[in-house]
Motif scaffolding. Sequence first.
Motif, short mmCIF file in Angstrom:
data_model
loop_
_atom_site.label_atom_id
_atom_site.label_comp_id
_atom_site.label_asym_id
_atom_site.label_seq_id
_atom_site.Cartn_x
_atom_site.Cartn_y
_atom_site.Cartn_z
N GLY A 11 18.87 -3.74 21.82
CA GLY A 11 18.86 -4.78 20.78
C GLY A 11 19.89 -5.84 21.12
N LEU A 12 20.47 -6.43 20.06
CA LEU A 12 21.48 -7.48 20.25
C LEU A 12 22.61 -7.01 21.16
N ILE A 13 23.19 -5.85 20.84
CA ILE A 13 24.37 -5.40 21.58
C ILE A 13 24.00 -4.86 22.96
N ASP A 34 14.60 2.33 25.83
CA ASP A 34 14.46 2.06 24.40
C ASP A 34 13.26 2.84 23.87
N GLY A 35 13.39 3.30 22.63
CA GLY A 35 12.32 4.08 22.03
C GLY A 35 11.09 3.24 21.72
N SER A 36 11.23 1.93 21.70
CA SER A 36 10.12 1.07 21.30
C SER A 36 9.45 0.43 22.53
N ASP A 37 8.11 0.61 22.62
CA ASP A 37 7.38 0.05 23.76
C ASP A 37 7.47 -1.48 23.80
N SER A 38 7.43 -2.10 22.60
CA SER A 38 7.46 -3.57 22.60
C SER A 38 8.83 -4.08 23.08
N VAL A 39 9.90 -3.35 22.71
CA VAL A 39 11.24 -3.74 23.20
C VAL A 39 11.29 -3.59 24.72
N CYS A 40 10.73 -2.45 25.23
CA CYS A 40 10.73 -2.23 26.69
C CYS A 40 10.00 -3.38 27.40
N ALA A 74 20.68 7.10 14.48
CA ALA A 74 19.84 7.63 15.57
C ALA A 74 20.68 8.30 16.66
N MET A 75 22.03 8.25 16.54
CA MET A 75 22.90 8.75 17.62
C MET A 75 22.69 10.24 17.89
N SER A 76 22.58 11.05 16.85
CA SER A 76 22.47 12.49 17.04
C SER A 76 21.19 12.84 17.80
N HIS A 120 33.54 0.57 19.85
CA HIS A 120 32.93 -0.38 18.92
C HIS A 120 33.36 -1.80 19.26
N PRO A 121 32.46 -2.59 19.86
CA PRO A 121 32.81 -3.99 20.09
C PRO A 121 32.76 -4.76 18.76
N ILE A 122 33.88 -5.43 18.43
CA ILE A 122 33.91 -6.18 17.17
C ILE A 122 33.34 -7.57 17.46
N ALA A 123 32.08 -7.58 17.72
CA ALA A 123 31.38 -8.83 18.07
C ALA A 123 29.94 -8.65 17.66
N GLY A 124 29.35 -9.69 17.13
CA GLY A 124 27.95 -9.56 16.75
C GLY A 124 27.44 -10.81 16.06
N THR A 125 26.19 -10.78 15.73
CA THR A 125 25.59 -11.86 14.95
C THR A 125 24.65 -11.20 13.94
N GLU A 126 24.00 -12.01 13.13
CA GLU A 126 23.07 -11.44 12.16
C GLU A 126 21.68 -11.19 12.77
N TYR A 127 21.52 -11.48 14.08
CA TYR A 127 20.21 -11.32 14.72
C TYR A 127 20.10 -9.97 15.40
N SER A 128 18.84 -9.52 15.63
CA SER A 128 18.66 -8.27 16.37
C SER A 128 17.57 -8.45 17.43
N GLY A 129 17.45 -7.43 18.29
CA GLY A 129 16.41 -7.45 19.32
C GLY A 129 16.92 -7.98 20.65
N PRO A 130 16.18 -7.70 21.75
CA PRO A 130 16.65 -8.06 23.10
C PRO A 130 16.77 -9.56 23.35
N VAL A 231 18.16 -1.74 8.87
CA VAL A 231 18.30 -0.35 9.36
C VAL A 231 19.76 -0.10 9.76
N MET A 232 20.30 -1.06 10.53
CA MET A 232 21.69 -0.91 10.98
C MET A 232 22.63 -0.76 9.79
N TRP A 233 22.46 -1.61 8.77
CA TRP A 233 23.41 -1.60 7.65
C TRP A 233 23.18 -0.44 6.70
N ASP A 235 22.37 2.50 7.76
CA ASP A 235 23.05 3.60 8.46
C ASP A 235 24.56 3.50 8.35
N ILE A 236 25.09 2.27 8.42
CA ILE A 236 26.55 2.10 8.32
C ILE A 236 27.05 2.59 6.96
N PHE A 237 26.38 2.17 5.88
CA PHE A 237 26.87 2.58 4.55
C PHE A 237 26.72 4.08 4.33
P1 NAP Z 1 19.30 -3.67 17.19
O1 NAP Z 1 19.29 -5.09 17.65
O2 NAP Z 1 18.53 -3.29 15.98
O3 NAP Z 1 18.83 -2.74 18.42
C1 NAP Z 1 18.77 -1.34 18.37
C2 NAP Z 1 17.71 -0.89 19.38
O4 NAP Z 1 17.69 0.55 19.44
C3 NAP Z 1 16.30 -1.33 18.99
O5 NAP Z 1 15.59 -1.81 20.11
C4 NAP Z 1 15.68 -0.02 18.48
O6 NAP Z 1 14.27 0.00 18.60
C5 NAP Z 1 16.34 1.00 19.38
N1 NAP Z 1 16.28 2.34 18.85
C6 NAP Z 1 16.37 2.74 17.54
N2 NAP Z 1 16.31 4.09 17.46
C7 NAP Z 1 16.16 4.56 18.73
C8 NAP Z 1 16.04 5.85 19.30
N3 NAP Z 1 16.07 6.96 18.52
N4 NAP Z 1 15.89 5.98 20.64
C9 NAP Z 1 15.88 4.86 21.43
N5 NAP Z 1 16.00 3.59 20.96
C10 NAP Z 1 16.14 3.45 19.62
O7 NAP Z 1 20.79 -3.17 16.94
P2 NAP Z 1 22.19 -3.81 17.46
O8 NAP Z 1 22.58 -4.88 16.51
O9 NAP Z 1 22.13 -4.07 18.90
O10 NAP Z 1 23.17 -2.57 17.16
C11 NAP Z 1 23.24 -1.45 18.03
C12 NAP Z 1 24.45 -0.60 17.68
O11 NAP Z 1 25.64 -1.39 17.82
C13 NAP Z 1 24.44 -0.07 16.23
O12 NAP Z 1 24.97 1.23 16.22
C14 NAP Z 1 25.36 -1.03 15.50
O13 NAP Z 1 26.01 -0.37 14.42
C15 NAP Z 1 26.35 -1.43 16.58
N6 NAP Z 1 26.92 -2.79 16.44
C16 NAP Z 1 26.18 -3.83 15.97
C17 NAP Z 1 26.75 -5.10 15.86
C18 NAP Z 1 25.96 -6.27 15.31
O14 NAP Z 1 26.56 -7.25 14.84
N7 NAP Z 1 24.66 -6.27 15.35
C19 NAP Z 1 28.08 -5.29 16.25
C20 NAP Z 1 28.81 -4.23 16.79
C21 NAP Z 1 28.22 -2.96 16.87
P3 NAP Z 1 13.42 -0.36 17.24
O15 NAP Z 1 13.79 -1.74 16.88
O16 NAP Z 1 12.01 -0.21 17.65
O17 NAP Z 1 13.85 0.66 16.22
#
Ligand code: NAP
Length: 317
Positions: A11-13, A34-40, A74-76, A120-130, A231-233, A235-237
């Motif tokens: 995803g984003l990170i 990645d678990g998602s074919d479309s992401v791959c 999803a970590m476990s 934990h990188p303290i960096a991010g945006t509100e967007y997700s996906g590759p 989904v991310m948020w 799980d965080i809460f």
């Molecule tokens: P994201 O853009 O939603 O990407 C997560 C990716 O993981 C998606 O492609 C998702 O596929 C895939 N995925 C989900 N469950 C999976 C599984 N069981 N096996 C394999 N792939 C799986 O998320 P992100 O923002 O990059 O965040 C990733 C992690 O970094 C999270 O733990 C988040 O807490 C942390 N983080 C995020 C930020 C932020 O600002 N976004 C900043 C710092 C840390 P699907 O979309 O198909 O589910």
Amino acid sequence: MFKQITIIGLGLIGSSLARVIRARGLAEKIIAADGSDSVCEKVAELGLADIVTSDIRQSVVGSDLVILSVPVGAMSAVGALIGPALHPGSIVTDTGSVKAAVAEALGPHIPSSAHLVPGHPIAGTEYSGPEAGFSTLFEGRWCILTPLPTTELGPVEKMTRFWEACGSMIEIMGPEHHDLVLGITSHLPHLIAYTIVQTADDLEGDIKSEVIKFSASGFRDFTRIASSDPVMWRDIFLSNKEAVLEMLQRFNEDLTALQKAIRRGDGDYLFDTFSRTRAIRAQIIEQGQADYRTSDQVRQEGTPPAAGLHTGSDLSE
Ligand code: NAP
């Protein structure tokens, strides 16, 4: 720095890591899983890795660094899949926004021949996906490492060098302390943003359309934060429950005090409070953590940020 790095979750990170690893030559080979074919498919199309696969277990075979960048919940499941396939001596890390729950989720699955160094990188945006990722996301931002008491020093030092090579500054702390600090700096502000936007959405008729029309007066910034990945948020809460509830309790008490001051017309209380908060902002500016460009700005301007200027939103972390 590494022979083969596997990134799970593009995803984003994860995709930003793939980009910076390639840009700075931090690995001879990058494997993206990645678990998602479309992401791959998208990752392959963007050319972010040497091998792209949805076979999570197979993806870690022979890698000396494995980075889990999936939602915290999803970590476990991912840990259980990869544990038996890990290369002896390999380092396993993650980017999850909550640390005690992640150590608990991953710890039992990582064999003693591998080294777990949560991060934990303290960096991010509100967007997700590759497509949302960019190679300068970690530039000038903090990365917190939370090694377990059993983690050896060598792997921690190696991860420190890795994140420094990605442009980050490193801080090492215990997972519980991390969760408290992030509870107030990131998790509570997100909860407040989600609440304000929900409250506005529950309004009716004219007032609701005017909220959108005049959003530049402050509301707009909350909507950006409240558009972060659900989904991310979620799980965080759920995984940082104790710390968030503790911070929410304190917040409620302070809010009630402000409410009382407004009702009583206590201007001094309001003035003193707002003066104190202004001083906090001044300290953040002083420490070089105030200026940032959003990922939209980086894309529009097409250039990486200047030194000391940060990418990513202050709050979507
Ligand atoms: P994201 O853009 O939603 O990407 C997560 C990716 O993981 C998606 O492609 C998702 O596929 C895939 N995925 C989900 N469950 C999976 C599984 N069981 N096996 C394999 N792939 C799986 O998320 P992100 O923002 O990059 O965040 C990733 C992690 O970094 C999270 O733990 C988040 O807490 C942390 N983080 C995020 C930020 C932020 O600002 N976004 C900043 C710092 C840390 P699907 O979309 O198909 O589910």
